[in-house]
Design an enzyme around this catalytic site. Structure first.
Site, PDB file in Angstrom:
ATOM      1  CE  LYS A 106     -51.165  24.700 -38.539  1.00  0.00           C
ATOM      2  NZ  LYS A 106     -51.685  23.627 -39.381  1.00  0.00           N
ATOM      3  CG  HIS A 148     -54.713  27.808 -33.307  1.00  0.00           C
ATOM      4  ND1 HIS A 148     -54.072  26.931 -32.463  1.00  0.00           N
ATOM      5  CD2 HIS A 148     -55.836  27.169 -33.724  1.00  0.00           C
ATOM      6  CE1 HIS A 148     -54.782  25.810 -32.387  1.00  0.00           C
ATOM      7  NE2 HIS A 148     -55.850  25.929 -33.125  1.00  0.00           N
TER       8      HIS A 148
HETATM    9  C1  BG6 Z   1     -58.444  23.698 -34.310  1.00  0.00           C
HETATM   10  C2  BG6 Z   1     -59.812  24.331 -34.286  1.00  0.00           C
HETATM   11  O1  BG6 Z   1     -57.738  24.012 -33.153  1.00  0.00           O
HETATM   12  O2  BG6 Z   1     -57.724  24.163 -35.445  1.00  0.00           O
HETATM   13  C3  BG6 Z   1     -60.556  24.013 -35.564  1.00  0.00           C
HETATM   14  O3  BG6 Z   1     -60.537  23.852 -33.166  1.00  0.00           O
HETATM   15  C4  BG6 Z   1     -59.750  24.402 -36.770  1.00  0.00           C
HETATM   16  O4  BG6 Z   1     -61.825  24.666 -35.585  1.00  0.00           O
HETATM   17  C5  BG6 Z   1     -58.336  23.832 -36.680  1.00  0.00           C
HETATM   18  O5  BG6 Z   1     -60.391  23.878 -37.920  1.00  0.00           O
HETATM   19  C6  BG6 Z   1     -57.453  24.380 -37.778  1.00  0.00           C
HETATM   20  O6  BG6 Z   1     -56.241  23.689 -37.789  1.00  0.00           O
HETATM   21  P1  BG6 Z   1     -55.407  23.513 -39.123  1.00  0.00           P
HETATM   22  O7  BG6 Z   1     -54.123  22.885 -38.687  1.00  0.00           O
HETATM   23  O8  BG6 Z   1     -56.230  22.662 -40.031  1.00  0.00           O
HETATM   24  O9  BG6 Z   1     -55.235  24.891 -39.669  1.00  0.00           O
END
Ligand code: BG6
Length: 490
Positions: free
Chosen positions: A182, A240
């Protein structure tokens, strides 16, 4: 960012799980964007593979539909040319079916960069890697991309890493965490290490605490069977959110080299104070959503949506972490993430210490501590909250106002999806934004005792209403320390 991306060498990219959700929703649209931007050259090939017995024509049709759904398809000519790169071969990871054809297809292009993207369940990584090895496809300029979740605890993560490691060495292995792709996350590097302004302030001496929030409005949707075995702690925090924490907290790396950055992140993970049965009750909050209303209307609770009688899965987690080192001792890092929350917003808030003494009288109003807010989504940007004088006569009144830098407005460009950047990094052989094995395992080592503490606890996740900010205990977690979750509106 259109026009600024130098073309990558010609490559073959194989997507295992080529008919799956990730391929259609993220990977193929990302490749399309890179192609439309001329970063991918004609001559490169994309090969979808899965058990479905379909041919190139049918697959291209499905890919075209997926591009339409993702809203990326530009003009008919670009789409037509992109689809010419797309092929499909059926394979079954657990048998020999389809592999001879698959091997023939790849060998036909001779030596070139080959990327194998494992967008499947980890249960079939081993047979896939073994087939690739047998076909002589694991040598040379070859890379394997491993999607999360890498395991469900440190033991299973080590088993997956060992299994992949039997066919590919570490320099060929790209463990993807799309949050690192990101823009704002990379901007954190630019902000911290491209400016002299912040780094002198970047420690317990000047920072009171850090908040990291990843709030989603979506529920578990069609992923209930995966999610029930994961929960928010494994799905979001282990990867994350700990990666974001590392990017905020790491020491300045000597360079942008992959290992220079990964060494520093690893030190942070290894410095996290343990959360276990002794303190989990005090430092963590888990929740599960019940029926309620989000900005898009009324929604069912997790139990109805998942159709599972599963009251134990956490769809929300808030926790207070601490990093035991000189830079950060005593600075809490509050993390929270959840599904079906009030708003879709991901941000990192660096909250500075209050001024030591105020020269202003009560009529000036309160003097709020400065905050640096890095917004990852929906509108990427950085805001630095400062106290300024409200203009005009009538006494010196103070206001807390953001110096606002919205990236899209500032640069007037489309912000690429994280996968666009990361897929091109894989082709280029740049591992900087990918997790090294020891990082993944260190993150699990911190998570394991939390999971064990929760398992041993008779209490279940606390219910919260969909469309709220999670259980009230998550508010108490931070407020009992005399702090509050950052809220733009207040
Ligand atoms: C994924 C998860 O890794 O990331 C999901 O498995 C989540 O549950 C997603 O919704 C969120 O990603 P972003 O980029 O939409 O914030």
């Amino acid at each position: 960012m259109t026009g600024l991306s130098p073309p990558v060498d010609v490559f073959d990219m194989v997507i295992f799980g080529g008919t799956g959700d990730l391929a259609y929703r993220k990977l193929l649209p990302a490749l399309y964007q890179r192609f439309a931007d001329e970063q991918i050259q004609p001559g490169s090939r994309i090969l979808g593979t899965a058990r479905d017995t379909i041919d190139d024509v049918e697959y291209r049709k499905r890919v075209a539909d997926a591009l339409g759904r993702a809203g990326v398809a530009k003009d008919g000519e670009t789409t037509k040319k992109f689809l010419e790169l797309v092929n499909y071969r059926s394979t079954d990871a657990t048998t020999n079916s389809g592999w001879e054809e698959f091997g023939k297809f790849l060998h036909a292009a001779g030596d070139r960069i080959r990327v194998f993207y494992l967008a499947t369940s980890a249960a079939i990584y081993v047979p896939i890697c073994e087939h690739l090895k047998q076909l002589g496809l694991t040598q040379g300029e070859v890379r394997v991309v491993v999607e999360k979740p890498i395991g469900s605890d440190s033991t299973t993560a080590a088993a997956i890493n060992n299994a992949v490691g039997r066919s590919f060495d570490e320099s060929q292995t790209y463990r993807i965490d799309h949050y690192l792709g990101k823009e704002t996350v990379q901007n954190l590097l630019a902000l911290r290490f491209g400016n002299a302004l912040f780094e002198p302030l970047w420690s317990a001496e000047h920072i009171d605490h850090v908040q990291i929030t990843v709030a989603e409005t979506v529920g578990v949707e069609s992923r209930a069977s995966y999610y029930a075995n994961a929960g928010a702690l494994r799905d979001m925090i282990q990867n994350h959110m700990l990666q974001l924490l590392c990017m905020v907290a790491m020491e300045p790396p000597a360079s942008l080299e992959a290992d220079a950055i990964r060494d520093e992140k690893l030190k942070v993970l290894r410095s996290l104070a343990p959360i276990n049965a002794n303190n989990a009750d005090h430092l963590t909050v888990r929740g599960q959503y019940r029926a309620g209303a989000t900005p898009t209307g009324r929604v069912p609770g997790y139990l109805e949506e998942s159709k599972l009688n599963d009251t134990a899965t956490d769809t929300f987690v808030a926790l207070k972490a601490e990093i035991k080192n000189w830079r950060w001792a005593g600075v809490p890092f509050y993390l929270r993430t959840g599904k079906r929350l009030a708003e879709r917003v991901s941000e990192i808030v660096i909250s500075f210490r209050a001024i030591p003494h105020s020269i202003f009288g009560a009529s000036a109003g309160p003097v709020a501590p400065n905050k640096l807010v890095l917004r990852l989504q929906p509108d990427e940007g950085v805001k630095l909250w400062l106290m300024i004088k409200y203009p005009g006569p009538g006494g010196l009144r103070l206001r807390n106002v953001p110096l606002d830098m919205s990236f899209a407005e500032a640069f007037g460009v489309r912000y690429p999806d994280a996968y666009e950047r990361l897929l091109m990094d894989v082709v280029r052989g740049n591992q900087t934004l990918f997790m090294r094995r020891d990082e993944v395992e260190a993150a699990w080592k911190w998570i394991d005792p939390i999971l064990a503490a929760w398992r041993a606890d008779d209490n279940e996740p606390k219910p919260y209403t969909a469309g709220s900010w999670g259980p009230s205990a998550a508010v108490a977690l931070i407020e009992r320390d005399g702090r509050t979750w950052h809220d733009e509106q207040t």
